[in-house]
Scaffold this motif. Structure first.
Motif, short mmCIF file in Angstrom:
data_model
loop_
_atom_site.label_atom_id
_atom_site.label_comp_id
_atom_site.label_asym_id
_atom_site.label_seq_id
_atom_site.Cartn_x
_atom_site.Cartn_y
_atom_site.Cartn_z
N SER A 160 0.80 -1.22 0.00
CA SER A 160 0.00 0.00 0.00
C SER A 160 0.84 1.27 0.00
O SER A 160 0.30 2.37 -0.17
CB SER A 160 -0.94 0.02 1.21
N ASN A 161 2.15 1.16 0.19
CA ASN A 161 3.04 2.31 0.12
C ASN A 161 3.37 2.65 -1.33
O ASN A 161 2.92 1.97 -2.25
CB ASN A 161 4.32 2.06 0.92
N THR A 162 4.17 3.67 -1.52
CA THR A 162 4.54 4.11 -2.87
C THR A 162 6.05 4.10 -3.04
O THR A 162 6.78 4.55 -2.16
CB THR A 162 3.99 5.53 -3.15
N ALA A 163 6.52 3.58 -4.18
CA ALA A 163 7.92 3.65 -4.58
C ALA A 163 7.92 4.19 -6.01
O ALA A 163 7.53 3.49 -6.95
CB ALA A 163 8.57 2.27 -4.51
N SER A 164 8.35 5.44 -6.19
CA SER A 164 8.20 6.07 -7.49
C SER A 164 9.23 7.16 -7.70
O SER A 164 9.94 7.56 -6.77
CB SER A 164 6.79 6.67 -7.63
N THR A 165 9.29 7.65 -8.92
CA THR A 165 10.05 8.86 -9.25
C THR A 165 9.04 9.93 -9.67
O THR A 165 8.08 9.64 -10.38
CB THR A 165 11.06 8.61 -10.38
N ILE A 166 9.26 11.14 -9.21
CA ILE A 166 8.35 12.26 -9.48
C ILE A 166 9.10 13.34 -10.26
O ILE A 166 10.24 13.68 -9.93
CB ILE A 166 7.78 12.85 -8.17
N TYR A 167 8.47 13.86 -11.29
CA TYR A 167 9.05 14.91 -12.11
C TYR A 167 8.26 16.20 -11.85
O TYR A 167 7.03 16.20 -11.93
CB TYR A 167 8.99 14.52 -13.59
N GLU A 168 9.00 17.29 -11.54
CA GLU A 168 8.35 18.52 -11.13
C GLU A 168 8.74 19.70 -12.01
O GLU A 168 9.79 19.70 -12.65
CB GLU A 168 8.70 18.85 -9.67
N ASP A 169 7.87 20.70 -12.04
CA ASP A 169 8.11 21.96 -12.72
C ASP A 169 7.95 23.05 -11.68
O ASP A 169 6.85 23.30 -11.19
CB ASP A 169 7.11 22.14 -13.86
N GLY A 170 9.05 23.72 -11.31
CA GLY A 170 8.99 24.72 -10.26
C GLY A 170 8.55 24.13 -8.94
O GLY A 170 7.82 24.75 -8.18
N PHE A 171 9.00 22.91 -8.64
CA PHE A 171 8.67 22.17 -7.42
C PHE A 171 7.16 21.88 -7.31
O PHE A 171 6.63 21.76 -6.21
CB PHE A 171 9.17 22.90 -6.17
N SER A 172 6.50 21.75 -8.46
CA SER A 172 5.11 21.33 -8.52
C SER A 172 5.03 20.10 -9.40
O SER A 172 5.49 20.12 -10.55
CB SER A 172 4.22 22.44 -9.08
N ARG A 184 4.39 17.13 -11.92
CA ARG A 184 3.77 17.03 -13.23
C ARG A 184 3.68 15.59 -13.73
O ARG A 184 2.83 15.27 -14.56
CB ARG A 184 4.54 17.87 -14.26
N ALA A 185 4.54 14.69 -13.24
CA ALA A 185 4.49 13.29 -13.67
C ALA A 185 5.05 12.41 -12.55
O ALA A 185 5.92 12.84 -11.79
CB ALA A 185 5.29 13.08 -14.95
N GLN A 186 4.50 11.19 -12.45
CA GLN A 186 4.94 10.23 -11.45
C GLN A 186 4.93 8.84 -12.08
O GLN A 186 3.96 8.45 -12.73
CB GLN A 186 4.02 10.26 -10.22
N VAL A 187 6.02 8.11 -11.90
CA VAL A 187 6.15 6.78 -12.47
C VAL A 187 6.59 5.82 -11.37
O VAL A 187 7.56 6.09 -10.65
CB VAL A 187 7.20 6.76 -13.61
N GLY A 188 5.88 4.70 -11.22
CA GLY A 188 6.31 3.71 -10.24
C GLY A 188 5.15 2.93 -9.65
O GLY A 188 4.06 2.84 -10.21
N LEU A 189 5.42 2.35 -8.47
CA LEU A 189 4.43 1.56 -7.74
C LEU A 189 3.68 2.53 -6.81
O LEU A 189 4.15 2.84 -5.73
CB LEU A 189 5.12 0.46 -6.94
N CYS A 190 2.54 3.00 -7.28
CA CYS A 190 1.83 4.08 -6.59
C CYS A 190 0.64 3.53 -5.81
O CYS A 190 -0.46 3.39 -6.35
CB CYS A 190 1.37 5.14 -7.58
N GLY A 191 0.86 3.17 -4.55
CA GLY A 191 -0.22 2.71 -3.70
C GLY A 191 -0.57 1.25 -3.85
O GLY A 191 -1.44 0.74 -3.13
N ASP A 192 0.07 0.54 -4.79
CA ASP A 192 -0.12 -0.90 -4.94
C ASP A 192 1.12 -1.45 -5.64
O ASP A 192 2.14 -0.76 -5.73
CB ASP A 192 -1.41 -1.24 -5.71
N ASP A 193 1.05 -2.70 -6.13
CA ASP A 193 2.22 -3.32 -6.76
C ASP A 193 2.11 -3.37 -8.27
O ASP A 193 2.85 -4.12 -8.93
CB ASP A 193 2.45 -4.72 -6.19
N ASN A 194 1.20 -2.59 -8.86
CA ASN A 194 1.15 -2.44 -10.31
C ASN A 194 1.96 -1.20 -10.71
O ASN A 194 2.20 -0.32 -9.89
CB ASN A 194 -0.30 -2.30 -10.78
N PHE A 195 2.40 -1.16 -11.96
CA PHE A 195 3.25 -0.07 -12.41
C PHE A 195 2.37 1.02 -13.04
O PHE A 195 1.58 0.74 -13.94
CB PHE A 195 4.26 -0.58 -13.44
N HIS A 196 2.51 2.25 -12.55
CA HIS A 196 1.64 3.35 -12.95
C HIS A 196 2.43 4.47 -13.65
O HIS A 196 3.57 4.75 -13.29
CB HIS A 196 0.96 3.96 -11.73
#
Length: 494
Positions: free
Chosen positions: A200-212, A214-226
């Motif tokens: 239920s945790n998250t393991a991902s990489t987050i891409y930001e624009d001005g520290f906001s 914009r995109a997230q890739v990884g295991l977001c809240g489950d074990d499927n790839f999002h």
């Protein structure tokens, strides 16, 4: 009797230019130190005070807060049962360039039972107000610049406090890096691993624009790839999911492809730029494509739809269809002796029946096939928007049922049949024909006979009635009936 010895004493401003005799001793009253002269050097040679001499002095602290002294060089914790604080002396009072080490000898220091090194007054420690030891047997070595600043010059290499590379350390991020690029290199394989504690945790990489975000890739809240995107860092769209148990890829908001975007220019048996989306499969028992829809119903126009859209013009400036333009097409091609056919050999086409506007959008549907021994597609059936049907070829009634009855026969025409052909061996005195049990509105039934049936009974099925039924049939007197659902009645057509 006592003798008091008093040496020449002056302020450093005077002694710095004074050349004393060989072995003469003077006292610097500004810095409170003795200077030894050699008869040549102006100011002589100043001696070091005890506080300026690097010693191996060790101050043991047992499970308590501690205020460091100017004379301390090593502060060693022999026991820790709770978080402790070491307060540094003022940086301008500690010998500049001399190291002060704080360490955990007990092995009890941890992320909760830490040793915090705090500043005195407004001094800074690596640009911060404090530094932390948070690991068993950890240590920090600091050095004063003699003027309000301490610098960490050495520390334990595991369980480090937050680290900043090219930027100040951030207490919310173990590692902060500022620069234009980063390199991870290896002579062989190299893996970059992100681990999480639970599904239920998250393991991902987050891409930001001005520290906001914009995109997230990884295991977001489950074990499927999002694959998730956001227009503002607050609202997130889970655009693409890959199920870990099956590898199924789900596009939650659809996929838009431009022409020849996939497999463009690939040669061989692939489309080679003829298709925007290409799916290939060899063998197996599953279909290469399937459309599935839930929460539908016969009033929902989106039920498992495959929708074609076509327009003249361009995507940014579309124009109305003209009569004869294609709206869409299902086409089929096959492999000959050396290659796949370059054009469709069977097709269902949807075309504009008129020049289109917002109030006139007539359509036709055609079915085209290729005759055996040829390669040319020919339209054989056309359904017009006016309700007419055009056949361009011989018609065959494949629902025909043939029977060879004997005298007194009783035959019920099946629901899927439109033609009943009777082929008795000779003239029959009696016989009965019963209409289909579950006809649809407009169902037509034709009855033909190669011989005469002198007394023929034509009966409706249960819940039906019949009008104008014939009483005999022969080679020259076939008849047809049509069913009216509203009145549940069969009417004779001829």
């Amino acid at each position: 009797m006592s003798i008091r010895l008093q040496h020449l004493r002056e302020a450093f401003s005077f002694l710095s230019t004074f050349v004393g005799r060989v072995g003469e001793i003077t006292v610097d009253t500004t810095n409170n130190r003795i200077q030894v002269h050699d008869g040549v050097t102006a100011g002589g040679w100043p001696t070091a005070k005890l506080s300026e001499v690097i010693t191996n002095a060790r101050t043991a602290v047992a499970d308590a807060n501690y205020t460091a002294l100017v004379s301390d060089r090593t502060i060693a914790y022999s026991a820790i049962t709770a978080a402790r604080i070491v307060t540094l002396p003022a940086a301008n009072a500690y010998p500049a360039g001399t190291a002060l080490t704080v360490l955990d000898e007990s092995g009890s220091c941890s992320a909760t039972d830490t040793i915090t090194i705090g500043r005195a007054g407004s001094d800074m420690i690596d640009g911060a107000t404090s530094a932390v030891i948070s690991m068993a047997y950890g240590y920090l070595a600091l050095q004063s610049n003699g003027a309000g600043r301490w610098t960490v010059i050495d520390q334990a290499t595991s369980n480090l406090p937050p680290v900043g590379i090219g930027t100040p350390a951030d207490p919310n991020n173990p590692l902060s890096v500022f620069g234009t690029s980063a390199l991870f290199n290896s002579a062989g394989s190299f893996n970059f691993t992100i681990n999480k504690a639970a599904s239920s945790n998250t393991a991902s990489t987050i891409y930001e624009d001005g520290f906001s975000g914009r995109a997230q890739v990884g295991l977001c809240g489950d074990d499927n790839f999002h694959f998730k995107v956001s227009p503002d860092g607050t609202t997130w769209h889970d655009a693409l999911d890959i199920t870990n148990s099956s590898g199924l890829v789900t596009a939650n908001f659809g996929i838009a492809l431009s022409a020849a975007m996939i497999n463009n220019g690939i040669s061989g048996n692939t489309p080679g730029g003829l298709a925007s989306l290409y799916a290939s499969q060899s063998g197996g028992s599953i279909a290469p494509a399937m459309f599935e829809y839930y929460a539908g119903g016969n009033s929902n126009p989106n039920v498992a739809n495959l929708v074609f859209r076509n327009a003249r013009g361009t995507p940014t400036s579309p124009a109305a269809l003209q009569s004869g333009d294609f709206l869409g097409q299902f086409g089929a091609r096959g492999y000959g002796a050396t290659a796949f056919s370059s054009a469709n050999k069977a097709a269902v086409r949807f075309t504009a029946a008129e020049n289109w506007s917002d109030t006139a959008q007539g359509t036709n549907v055609t079915i085209g096939v290729t005759a055996p021994g040829t390669t040319t597609l020919t339209v054989r059936l056309e359904v017009f928007g006016t309700g007419q049907i055009g056949f361009q070829g011989a018609q065959a009634d494949q629902s025909k049922t043939a029977q060879t009855p004997a005298a007194g026969f009783s035959i019920t025409i099946s629901n899927s049949s439109t033609t009943l052909l009777l082929t008795p061996a000779g003239t029959l005195a009696t016989g009965t024909v019963i209409m289909p049990a579950a006809p649809i509105d407009g169902h037509i039934v034709r009855v033909l006979s190669s011989q005469t049936v002198t007394a023929l009974t034509v009966s409706p099925n249960a819940g039906q009635s019949i009008s104008g039924a014939p009483s005999a049939i022969g080679p020259a007197t076939p008849f047809a009936m049509i069913y009216d659902l509203a009145s549940t009645t069969w009417y004779r057509m001829g």
